[in-house]
Design a protein around this motif. Structure first.
Motif, short mmCIF file in Angstrom:
data_model
loop_
_atom_site.label_atom_id
_atom_site.label_comp_id
_atom_site.label_asym_id
_atom_site.label_seq_id
_atom_site.Cartn_x
_atom_site.Cartn_y
_atom_site.Cartn_z
N TYR A 1 0.84 -1.20 0.00
CA TYR A 1 0.00 0.00 0.00
C TYR A 1 0.88 1.25 0.00
O TYR A 1 1.80 1.36 0.81
CB TYR A 1 -0.91 0.03 1.22
N GLU A 2 0.60 2.15 -0.90
CA GLU A 2 1.26 3.45 -0.94
C GLU A 2 0.28 4.49 -0.42
O GLU A 2 -0.81 4.65 -0.96
CB GLU A 2 1.69 3.79 -2.37
N MET A 3 0.68 5.18 0.63
CA MET A 3 -0.22 6.14 1.27
C MET A 3 -0.67 7.23 0.30
O MET A 3 0.13 7.75 -0.47
CB MET A 3 0.47 6.80 2.47
N ALA A 4 -1.93 7.57 0.37
CA ALA A 4 -2.47 8.69 -0.40
C ALA A 4 -2.72 9.86 0.54
O ALA A 4 -3.36 9.69 1.59
CB ALA A 4 -3.76 8.30 -1.10
N ARG A 5 -2.23 11.03 0.19
CA ARG A 5 -2.51 12.22 0.98
C ARG A 5 -3.79 12.87 0.47
O ARG A 5 -4.20 12.68 -0.67
CB ARG A 5 -1.34 13.20 0.90
N THR A 6 -4.43 13.63 1.33
CA THR A 6 -5.66 14.34 0.98
C THR A 6 -5.41 15.84 1.02
O THR A 6 -4.80 16.34 1.96
CB THR A 6 -6.80 13.97 1.95
N ALA B 1 -14.92 23.93 -6.07
CA ALA B 1 -15.68 23.19 -5.08
C ALA B 1 -16.91 22.52 -5.69
O ALA B 1 -17.41 21.53 -5.15
CB ALA B 1 -16.10 24.12 -3.94
N GLN B 2 -17.39 23.04 -6.83
CA GLN B 2 -18.60 22.49 -7.44
C GLN B 2 -18.44 21.04 -7.87
O GLN B 2 -19.42 20.32 -8.01
CB GLN B 2 -19.01 23.33 -8.65
N VAL B 3 -17.20 20.57 -8.13
CA VAL B 3 -17.05 19.19 -8.59
C VAL B 3 -17.17 18.20 -7.46
O VAL B 3 -17.31 17.00 -7.69
CB VAL B 3 -15.70 18.98 -9.31
N GLY B 4 -17.12 18.65 -6.22
CA GLY B 4 -17.21 17.74 -5.09
C GLY B 4 -15.91 17.00 -4.86
O GLY B 4 -14.90 17.24 -5.51
N PRO B 5 -15.91 16.06 -3.92
CA PRO B 5 -14.70 15.29 -3.63
C PRO B 5 -14.28 14.45 -4.84
O PRO B 5 -15.13 13.95 -5.58
CB PRO B 5 -15.13 14.38 -2.48
N PHE B 6 -12.98 14.29 -5.05
CA PHE B 6 -12.52 13.45 -6.16
C PHE B 6 -11.13 12.92 -5.86
O PHE B 6 -10.41 13.43 -5.00
CB PHE B 6 -12.53 14.21 -7.49
N VAL C 1 -6.37 12.60 -2.87
CA VAL C 1 -7.80 12.87 -2.74
C VAL C 1 -7.96 14.36 -2.50
O VAL C 1 -7.18 14.97 -1.77
CB VAL C 1 -8.39 12.07 -1.56
N TYR C 2 -8.99 14.95 -3.11
CA TYR C 2 -9.26 16.38 -2.96
C TYR C 2 -10.68 16.55 -2.42
O TYR C 2 -11.63 15.95 -2.93
CB TYR C 2 -9.13 17.09 -4.32
N ILE C 3 -10.80 17.40 -1.41
CA ILE C 3 -12.12 17.61 -0.83
C ILE C 3 -12.24 19.00 -0.22
O ILE C 3 -11.32 19.49 0.44
CB ILE C 3 -12.43 16.54 0.24
N ASP C 4 -13.34 19.65 -0.51
CA ASP C 4 -13.73 20.90 0.14
C ASP C 4 -14.68 20.52 1.26
O ASP C 4 -15.72 19.91 1.03
CB ASP C 4 -14.42 21.81 -0.88
N ALA C 5 -14.33 20.87 2.50
CA ALA C 5 -15.12 20.44 3.65
C ALA C 5 -16.56 20.94 3.59
O ALA C 5 -17.45 20.36 4.21
CB ALA C 5 -14.46 20.91 4.95
N SER C 6 -16.82 22.01 2.83
CA SER C 6 -18.19 22.52 2.74
C SER C 6 -19.10 21.55 2.00
O SER C 6 -20.33 21.70 2.05
CB SER C 6 -18.20 23.88 2.04
N PHE C 7 -18.52 20.55 1.33
CA PHE C 7 -19.35 19.58 0.62
C PHE C 7 -20.26 18.82 1.57
O PHE C 7 -21.36 18.41 1.20
CB PHE C 7 -18.48 18.59 -0.16
N PHE C 8 -19.84 18.63 2.80
CA PHE C 8 -20.66 17.90 3.76
C PHE C 8 -21.99 18.59 3.99
O PHE C 8 -23.02 17.95 4.19
CB PHE C 8 -19.92 17.74 5.08
N GLN C 9 -21.99 19.93 3.98
CA GLN C 9 -23.24 20.67 4.13
C GLN C 9 -24.14 20.45 2.93
O GLN C 9 -25.35 20.29 3.07
CB GLN C 9 -22.93 22.16 4.31
#
Length: 318
Positions: A129-134, A150-155, A163-171
């Motif tokens: 396993y190779e670690m993936a950073r976010t 941010a419109q594309v959501g997590p990907f 991994v890319y994520i905008d925390a506002s997606f949870f809302q």
């Protein structure tokens, strides 16, 4: 699923996008290279990329060759004496207690757990396993796959294995998609993206581009497999630990599972199509129906075995 309050968080596994939060602005991925998706986001595959990997879940065996993805290496001047990358954007995220009250810290804690789970699990199947950073960002970010808003959501971007994520997606997951807003609904989002990273390591992520639409397409099978892999993480999540061996997560409850299922169902193709266009068109599906997403998540959670997530080994995934 709540975190143990005294568990210590490792912020070296995440980074702030574009130099920090609050950059704002729009953005899009260049060239229209968009296949599959995360949880309302996009899996971005360059058609000429050569993927390597193992033989688990029907992947191709063999060496990655020159086209394989490089391991993510940290430069010495980025690392503290404790071995952690210092990022002042995450200074508030120190413990599981912080993760229970702050979504950015929740992302970090979930990333810690996912990386620990996969680092312990894949060797059991004779894979490394190779670690993936976010990358946690707000508004806009530059990824190895292009500029994203941010419109594309997590990907997940296979070109830089992040991994890319905008925390506002949870809302948005709660207000726009109808998830219940529980902790495991949020954690499921991140675990799903780490499922895509594992698919990349196993050499099967590229199967999404071979058959990109339809209820039993390669794209849908890849997404449902990632849901199932997320379920296996949930099954074993309480076994994951911080660097000192303290369990990261508290025992799972039925309410936790219901919360994850609410998120899986909310982002089913049929649910989204009904909301957006008022009708369901299965021939255009890229992620799978709400029922299928819940079913494959439960398959992973109940069995805890990644070999039970082989969505390419069944005639129909619907």
């Amino acid at each position: 699923m709540s975190f143990n309050e005294n568990a210590r968080l490792d912020t070296s596994q995440v980074e702030s996008g574009g130099g920090g939060f609050g950059r704002g602005g729009g953005g899009s991925f260049p060239g229209g290279i968009q296949i599959g998706g995360g949880i309302g986001g996009l899996i971005l595959l360059v058609l000429m990329l050569i993927f390597g990997g193992g033989s688990i879940l029907g992947g191709d065996s063999g060496d990655t060759g020159s086209g394989g993805l490089p391991s993510q290496q940290l430069q010495p001047d980025q690392v503290s004496a404790a071995g952690q990358v210092q990022d002042s954007a995450f200074a508030q995220c120190q413990t599981g207690a912080d993760a229970n009250k702050d979504d950015v810290c929740l992302i970090i804690a979930t990333v810690n757990s996912a990386n620990d789970y996969w680092a312990k699990t894949l060797p059991k199947y004779n894979m490394n396993y190779e670690m993936a950073r976010t990358v946690i960002y707000e508004g806009q970010v530059q990824s190895g796959c292009g500029t994203a808003s941010a419109q594309v959501g997590p990907f997940y971007c296979p070109l830089d294995s992040k991994v890319y994520i905008d925390a506002s997606f949870f809302q948005e997951l709660q207000s726009k998609f109808g998830a219940d807003g529980g902790q495991l609904a949020k954690e499921y989002v991140i675990a799903h993206e780490y499922g895509h990273h594992v698919q990349n390591l196993l050499g099967i992520l590229n199967r999404a581009q071979q058959d990109p639409q339809g209820p039993n397409s390669g794209a849908v099978r890849i997404e449902l497999m990632a849901d199932c892999l997320a379920g296996t993480w949930v099954k074993h999540a309480t076994e994951t630990t911080d660097a000192s061996g303290t369990p990261l997560l508290q025992p799972i409850t039925e309410d936790d599972i219901d919360s994850a299922l609410s998120a899986a169902a909310a982002v089913g193709d049929d649910r989204i199509q009904e909301k957006v266009q008022g009708r369901v068109t299965p021939e255009n599906w890229t992620h799978g129906s709400a029922e299928a997403r819940m079913s494959w998540f439960l398959q992973g959670w109940r069995t805890g075995d990644i070999n039970q997530c082989n969505t390419f080994g069944v005639e129909s995934v619907s």
